[in-house]
Design an enzyme around this catalytic site. Structure first.
Site, mmCIF file in Angstrom:
data_model
loop_
_atom_site.group_PDB
_atom_site.id
_atom_site.type_symbol
_atom_site.label_atom_id
_atom_site.label_comp_id
_atom_site.label_asym_id
_atom_site.label_seq_id
_atom_site.Cartn_x
_atom_site.Cartn_y
_atom_site.Cartn_z
ATOM 1 N N CYS A 1 0.847 -1.178 0.000
ATOM 2 C CA CYS A 1 0.000 0.000 0.000
ATOM 3 C C CYS A 1 0.900 1.250 0.000
ATOM 4 O O CYS A 1 1.780 1.363 0.837
ATOM 5 C CB CYS A 1 -0.883 -0.060 1.242
ATOM 6 N N GLU B 1 -5.430 2.465 -4.264
ATOM 7 C CA GLU B 1 -4.710 1.510 -5.088
ATOM 8 C C GLU B 1 -4.953 1.863 -6.546
ATOM 9 O O GLU B 1 -6.024 2.367 -6.903
ATOM 10 C CB GLU B 1 -5.163 0.081 -4.794
#
Length: 272
Positions: free
Chosen positions: A2, A118
């Site tokens: 992430c 994302e």
């Protein structure tokens, strides 16, 4: 993955939610809609308090919110620049990597956040076919549908230079942390093949326990991917490419963009 997330709740509210003491003091961060590596962030830790001589009390633990830097600097690193490359750690190999195995054994933490960004990458479409000739990257924001705070599994480490200019620059050392990642579960895999290791509230105590067994088998038990049931409580929405720049930091980054602005849209039941 992430590599960006949003964290907008006040430390006092997070302290209540995680049953922790707010130890961020004046270093507490303002609402951040575009948290990026190397920024100072808030994490949740649980430690044995120490007396005036620095000895830990083995019978007492204290959970607290602390300010650390995102990007783990191993204790043996010569300088803190390594942290910029270690914002994530793969849960499948974390117990084997020299940079992470000491931290995962006894220095685990939680990254509280509203949700994470994302990017879904798509192959380039030639200009002759109406494309730009460049690969596209459509950002998505993933969060709990009910607005609860997500807790990502993380590890932290303490680094202190021995002497020289770095010792003068960091006289108290530097505390840094990184997020653990795992294989994407369910529909999340349509966006990216990796995801943060999201922990449900019933796993927080075990993950934060500073006395959990340090052997690889016991730690591995804590590193399982989130269940499909947990993932089903998440929502994903396409958001503006403005999040691509760390200079942009405002609530509009979390807004769903119109369908006609989505590059290479995907079909997900989880889309809000």
């Amino acid at each position: 993955m992430c590599g960006r997330y949003a964290s907008t709740k006040a430390p006092a509210d997070l302290a209540d939610e995680f049953h922790a003491v707010d130890a961020t003091a004046e270093s507490a961060q303002r609402p951040d809609y575009n948290v990026a590596p190397t920024k100072d962030i808030t994490v949740v830790v649980e430690r044995h308090p120490r007396d005036d001589d620095g000895a830990p009390d083995p019978d007492v633990t204290e959970r607290s919110l602390r300010t650390v830097r995102w990007g783990l600097v191993p204790f043996w690193a010569k300088d803190p620049s390594a942290g910029a490359r270690m914002v994530n750690a793969r849960s499948e190999t974390i117990t084997e990597k020299p940079a992470f195995r000491r931290a995962v054994a006894s220095r685990r933490c939680l990254f509280p956040m509203d949700g994470w960004y994302e990017w879904q990458r798509s192959a380039a479409v030639p200009k002759s076919e109406g494309g730009t000739g460049k690969p596209t990257k459509q950002p998505y924001f993933t969060h709990y549908a009910d607005g609860d705070t997500l807790a990502m599994a993380g590890i932290w480490e303490f680094w202190k230079p021995k002497d020289g200019e770095l010792a003068e620059k960091y006289p108290d050392g530097l505390v840094t942390a990184c997020v653990l990642t795992t294989e994407a579960v369910g529909a999340l895999a349509q966006v990216h093949d990796r995801m943060p290791l999201v922990l449900s509230p019933d796993a927080w105590n075990d993950w934060l326990d500073p006395d959990a067994a340090a052997d690889a088998a016991e730690v591995s038990r804590l590193l399982t991917p989130p269940s499909p049931e947990l993932v089903s409580t998440l929502e994903i929405r396409p958001v503006s490419p403005m999040v691509n720049s760390v200079r942009n930091n405002n609530p509009e980054l979390l807004d769903r963009i119109p369908d006609d602005q989505v590059q290479e849209p995907i079909q997900l039941d989880l889309l809000s």
